[in-house]
Write an enzyme that holds these catalytic residues in place. Structure first.
Site, PDB file in Angstrom:
ATOM      1  N   LYS A 276       0.853  -1.201   0.000  1.00  0.00           N
ATOM      2  CA  LYS A 276       0.000   0.000   0.000  1.00  0.00           C
ATOM      3  C   LYS A 276       0.884   1.243   0.000  1.00  0.00           C
ATOM      4  O   LYS A 276       1.922   1.256   0.653  1.00  0.00           O
ATOM      5  CB  LYS A 276      -0.872   0.022   1.265  1.00  0.00           C
ATOM      6  N   ARG A 350     -10.088 -11.821   1.625  1.00  0.00           N
ATOM      7  CA  ARG A 350     -10.918 -12.874   1.040  1.00  0.00           C
ATOM      8  C   ARG A 350     -10.213 -14.232   1.080  1.00  0.00           C
ATOM      9  O   ARG A 350     -10.863 -15.276   1.138  1.00  0.00           O
ATOM     10  CB  ARG A 350     -11.338 -12.482  -0.384  1.00  0.00           C
TER      11      ARG A 350
HETATM   12  N1  BES Z   1      -7.991  -4.017   4.271  1.00  0.00           N
HETATM   13  C1  BES Z   1      -8.232  -3.558   2.955  1.00  0.00           C
HETATM   14  C2  BES Z   1      -9.579  -2.843   2.808  1.00  0.00           C
HETATM   15  C3  BES Z   1      -9.783  -1.579   3.607  1.00  0.00           C
HETATM   16  C4  BES Z   1      -9.665  -0.359   2.991  1.00  0.00           C
HETATM   17  C5  BES Z   1     -10.157  -1.618   4.930  1.00  0.00           C
HETATM   18  C6  BES Z   1      -9.874   0.804   3.700  1.00  0.00           C
HETATM   19  C7  BES Z   1     -10.373  -0.448   5.640  1.00  0.00           C
HETATM   20  C8  BES Z   1     -10.232   0.763   5.025  1.00  0.00           C
HETATM   21  C9  BES Z   1      -8.232  -4.732   1.975  1.00  0.00           C
HETATM   22  O1  BES Z   1      -7.428  -5.793   2.315  1.00  0.00           O
HETATM   23  C10 BES Z   1      -7.749  -4.218   0.652  1.00  0.00           C
HETATM   24  O2  BES Z   1      -6.675  -3.711   0.597  1.00  0.00           O
HETATM   25  N2  BES Z   1      -8.579  -4.374  -0.384  1.00  0.00           N
HETATM   26  C11 BES Z   1      -8.240  -3.937  -1.688  1.00  0.00           C
HETATM   27  C12 BES Z   1      -8.710  -4.982  -2.672  1.00  0.00           C
HETATM   28  C13 BES Z   1      -8.247  -4.759  -4.083  1.00  0.00           C
HETATM   29  C14 BES Z   1      -6.743  -4.920  -4.168  1.00  0.00           C
HETATM   30  C15 BES Z   1      -8.936  -5.752  -4.988  1.00  0.00           C
HETATM   31  C16 BES Z   1      -8.942  -2.603  -1.929  1.00  0.00           C
HETATM   32  O3  BES Z   1     -10.067  -2.423  -1.464  1.00  0.00           O
HETATM   33  O4  BES Z   1      -8.342  -1.733  -2.550  1.00  0.00           O
HETATM   34 ZN    ZN Z   2      -5.400  -5.591   1.732  1.00  0.00          ZN
END
Ligand code: BES
Ligand code: ZN
Ligand code: ZN
Length: 501
Positions: A276, A350
């Site tokens: 990230k 997931r």
């Molecule tokens: N933990 C994150 C989602 C999240 C985002 C939680 C903001 C709380 C606040 C999750 O694991 C994630 O990073 N999801 C990605 C998925 C994508 C790569 C398909 C996302 O939502 O960008």
């Molecule tokens: Zn994530």
């Protein structure tokens, strides 16, 4: 922990550091809400005094006043209740909950506050108790102690709550158990990820399990390898803190139904190799909020002695980049036997949930609800105070939505459009862990659905928005972990116990 008492004393005679009263708008004028008549009298018209100070009675407003002669408490705190209800109607439970939260938060540093808010029935007392205990919450474990100004309100005394009435007593006891469990979930979410990682989270569950008579089983990395939990292992293998799958079960001898709750427990989500960027990882200790909510809800079911079996499954892993981390392009063999091509290591929730859903399904529960801070897409769709509900059964989704509304949690039903499934097709494996970006929250839901056992009612709560509050506190919601979805899950367990679902 803030103590809760029901008092028979009148508002004028109870010794406390502050006296909380409600003030509402009736047309253009301010009115003092029922329950505070003695206070109104002592001021010789409190509404006029508040008007002079510019109070409007709006929700969220708090006005502190020195108490006049005739009251035992030195300070009066008037909290806004918004529009006064029509004649014969009572105040909305969520309005009372939030107002009590504002009061408790405003009184940080005080020892004892007497709440003289409007109570027409036991449910009102419960809402006020819940709001006060939630509003009094503060996370101070890592701060210097002894600063009185930061100490949460120590005691909440409810006036007008009939301590000898069974319904009131039960309502207050339930409110206290639920609020304390929400605060347990908040503590876990707020705990820094260098101290809360899969093994320490599992140890916390074992400790609570001992205290409340729960059966706790922990699968460590060896057991997970032996069992073939490729999803959980694939996410956890970049970290020096290995993953865990925890089963925590509450059973009741007369239970006719079993509810399985599955929680995403990423104790820190760096994104892994798909790292990230800065600005997106500072709050990612919150990525275990689903597991915390599930854990707290199982403990709450035990404390309330519900006639239902509630089994919690906590899928715990730390998502880190390293030489041993899963790479984009790797294929994982999941616990179900399905293979998944990992296109983005940041779509890790997931993967851990999939294994836990398969495992939970093996026990054939009557229903499964998973809770997860799963997608940024859900935050874009619904904002940061509302969780999304997806399900394989329309009635079940509707039931959860209505329960959430009833307990004062904002949620919204979301679809699982079948056409999005093919966007997760993989040329190499049975499926990929990612599909199209548009509707990303629904794509994630469709991924999870594939791992739910045949014929089991299942719902998925994406709490990515409301799990962690970054703005200024409001109502009973503090900064940081919120305990989102615990109230909904506990009510769902109660409804299941009552045979209503
Ligand atoms: N933990 C994150 C989602 C999240 C985002 C939680 C903001 C709380 C606040 C999750 O694991 C994630 O990073 N999801 C990605 C998925 C994508 C790569 C398909 C996302 O939502 O960008
Ligand atoms: Zn994530
Ligand atoms: Zn995540």
């Amino acid at each position: 922990m803030t103590a809760l008492t029901l008092s028979t004393a009148g508002a004028a005679t109870l010794r406390a550091d502050a006296l909380v009263v409600g003030v509402a708008k009736s047309g253009k004028t301010l009115v003092v809400a029922p329950g505070a008549e003695a206070v109104d009298k002592a001021f010789d018209g409190l509404a006029a005094v508040l008007e002079t100070l510019g109070a409007s009675g709006a929700e969220g407003e708090a006005t502190k006043l020195p108490a006049p002669a005739g009251l035992k408490a030195p300070v009066v705190l008037a909290v806004g209740l918004g529009a006064a209800p029509e004649d014969g109607e009572s105040y909305d439970a969520e309005v009372l909950r939030r107002a009590a939260g504002v009061a408790a938060r405003t009184l940080t540093g005080s020892k004892k506050a007497a709440f003289a808010l409007p109570i027409a029935a036991a449910e009102d007392a419960a809402a006020i108790a819940e709001g006060a205990l939630l509003g009094a919450y503060a996370y101070t474990a890592y701060q210097e102690t002894g600063k009185d100004a930061k100490k949460p309100l120590a005691e909440v005394a409810l006036l007008g709550a009939k301590p000898r009435d069974k319904a009131y007593k039960a309502a207050a006891e339930r409110a206290q158990a639920v609020a304390e469990e929400i605060n347990r979930a908040r503590d876990l979410v707020n705990q820094p990820p260098n101290d809360l990682y899969p093994a320490t989270f599992a140890a916390a569950v074992q400790a609570a399990g001992k205290e409340y008579g729960l059966k706790v089983q922990v699968l460590d990395e060896k057991a997970l390898t032996k069992g073939g939990f490729g999803g959980i292992l694939g996410v956890g293998n970049g970290s020096v803190n290995p993953p865990r799958l925890v089963r925590v079960a509450y059973t009741h001898p007369k239970a006719e139904k079993t509810l399985a709750l599955v929680g995403k427990g990423i104790t820190y989500d760096s994104g892994g190799i798909s790292l990230k960027p800065a600005g997106h990882n500072e709050t990612m200790k919150c990525d275990m909020a689903g597991a915390a909510a599930v854990f707290s809800s199982v403990v709450a079911a035990a404390r309330l002695g519900l006639e239902v079996n509630v089994t919690g499954w906590l899928a715990l892993a730390e998502n880190m980049p390293s030489g041993s981390a899963t790479r984009p392009g790797d294929v994982l063999r999941m616990y179900s036997g399905k293979t998944v091509e990992v296109l983005n290591t940041d779509a890790e929730g997931r993967l851990v949930l999939a294994d836990a859903l398969t495992k939970a399904s093996e026990e054939h529960p009557d229903a499964i609800v998973d809770v997860a801070t799963l997608t940024g897409a859900m935050v874009l769709a619904l904002g940061d105070r509302t969780f999304g509900i997806m399900a394989n059964d329309d009635d079940f989704r509707t039931a959860i939505h209505e329960i959430a509304e009833e307990v004062g949690e904002q949620s919204w039903p979301m679809p699982l459009p079948a056409d999005l499934r093919k966007t997760m097709d993989s040329p190499t494996a049975d499926m990929a862990n990612m599909g199209v970006r548009m509707g990303g929250g629904l794509v994630a839901g469709l991924f999870l659905q594939e791992f739910v056992g045949e014929g089991i009612a299942w719902a998925h709560l994406d709490i990515a928005g409301p799990a962690f509050h970054e703005g200024a506190p409001y109502g009973y919601t503090p900064k940081g972990g919120t305990g989102s979805s615990v109230r909904t899950l506990v009510k769902l367990a109660e409804r299941t116990a009552a045979g209503e679902l």
